[in-house]
Design a protein around this motif. Structure first.
Motif, PDB file in Angstrom:
ATOM      1  N   UNK A   1       0.978  -1.221  -0.096  1.00 27.88           N
ATOM      2  CA  UNK A   1      -0.056   0.090  -0.158  1.00 27.88           C
ATOM      3  C   UNK A   1       0.758   1.221   0.036  1.00 27.88           C
ATOM      4  N   UNK A   2       0.492   2.319  -0.637  1.00 25.40           N
ATOM      5  CA  UNK A   2       1.293   3.808  -0.655  1.00 25.40           C
ATOM      6  C   UNK A   2       0.271   4.527  -0.348  1.00 25.40           C
ATOM      7  N   UNK A   3       0.448   5.231   0.905  1.00 25.30           N
ATOM      8  CA  UNK A   3      -0.181   6.507   1.335  1.00 25.30           C
ATOM      9  C   UNK A   3       0.414   7.539   1.217  1.00 25.30           C
ATOM     10  N   UNK A   4      -0.556   8.890   1.262  1.00 25.57           N
ATOM     11  CA  UNK A   4       0.191  10.142   0.822  1.00 25.57           C
ATOM     12  C   UNK A   4       0.318  10.656   2.185  1.00 25.57           C
ATOM     13  N   UNK A   5       1.364  11.599   2.401  1.00 22.08           N
ATOM     14  CA  UNK A   5       1.837  12.211   3.519  1.00 22.08           C
ATOM     15  C   UNK A   5       0.746  12.515   4.274  1.00 22.08           C
ATOM     16  N   UNK A   6      -0.294  13.020   3.619  1.00 24.52           N
ATOM     17  CA  UNK A   6      -1.474  13.863   4.290  1.00 24.52           C
ATOM     18  C   UNK A   6      -2.031  12.702   5.444  1.00 24.52           C
ATOM     19  N   UNK A   7      -1.975  11.456   5.142  1.00 22.97           N
ATOM     20  CA  UNK A   7      -2.520  10.645   6.266  1.00 22.97           C
ATOM     21  C   UNK A   7      -1.405   9.919   7.221  1.00 22.97           C
ATOM     22  N   UNK A   8      -0.241  10.457   7.122  1.00 18.39           N
ATOM     23  CA  UNK A   8       0.971   9.798   7.847  1.00 18.39           C
ATOM     24  C   UNK A   8       0.471   9.604   9.036  1.00 18.39           C
ATOM     25  N   UNK A   9      -0.051  10.666   9.876  1.00 20.73           N
ATOM     26  CA  UNK A   9      -0.343  10.373  11.267  1.00 20.73           C
ATOM     27  C   UNK A   9      -1.402   9.227  11.568  1.00 20.73           C
TER      28      UNK A   9
END
Length: 76
Positions: A1-9
Motif C-alpha cells: 500500500x502507498x499512502x500520501x503524507x496527508x495521512x501519515x499520522x
C-alpha cells in the motif's frame, strides 16, 4: 500500500513501524497482509484518495469496482 503524507499520522497510529517505509516524496509504503474480505474494502476506502493499492492486483480491481458502485449510487 502507498499512502500520501496527508495521512501519515493515521498510518503511524494503525500500522507497526517495521511495516512502514517513508519514501523520498513523503509518501509511505506499508507492507501488510490482509484477508480479502468486505472489512478490508471498507477499511481501505476510509483512506479515500490518500491510498494507492499496489498489490495484489485483485484487491486493486475490487476496490476500483467498489468505488465505482459508490459513485454511481450517489451520482445525480
Amino acid at each position: 500500500l502507498r499512502f500520501s503524507s496527508a495521512v501519515a499520522f493515521r498510518v503511524y497510529d494503525e500500522f507497526e513501524r517495521k511495516q512502514i517505509r517513508r519514501q523520498p516524496d513523503g509518501s509511505l509504503l506499508v507492507d501488510v497482509d490482509f484477508p480479502l474480505d468486505c472489512w478490508v474494502a471498507g477499511y481501505l476506502l476510509s483512506f479515500g484518495t490518500e491510498i494507492e493499492i499496489l498489490e495484489p492486483r485483485e484487491l486493486r480491481r475490487q476496490m476500483a469496482a467498489c468505488a465505482k458502485k459508490i459513485y454511481e449510487h450517489h451520482e445525480t
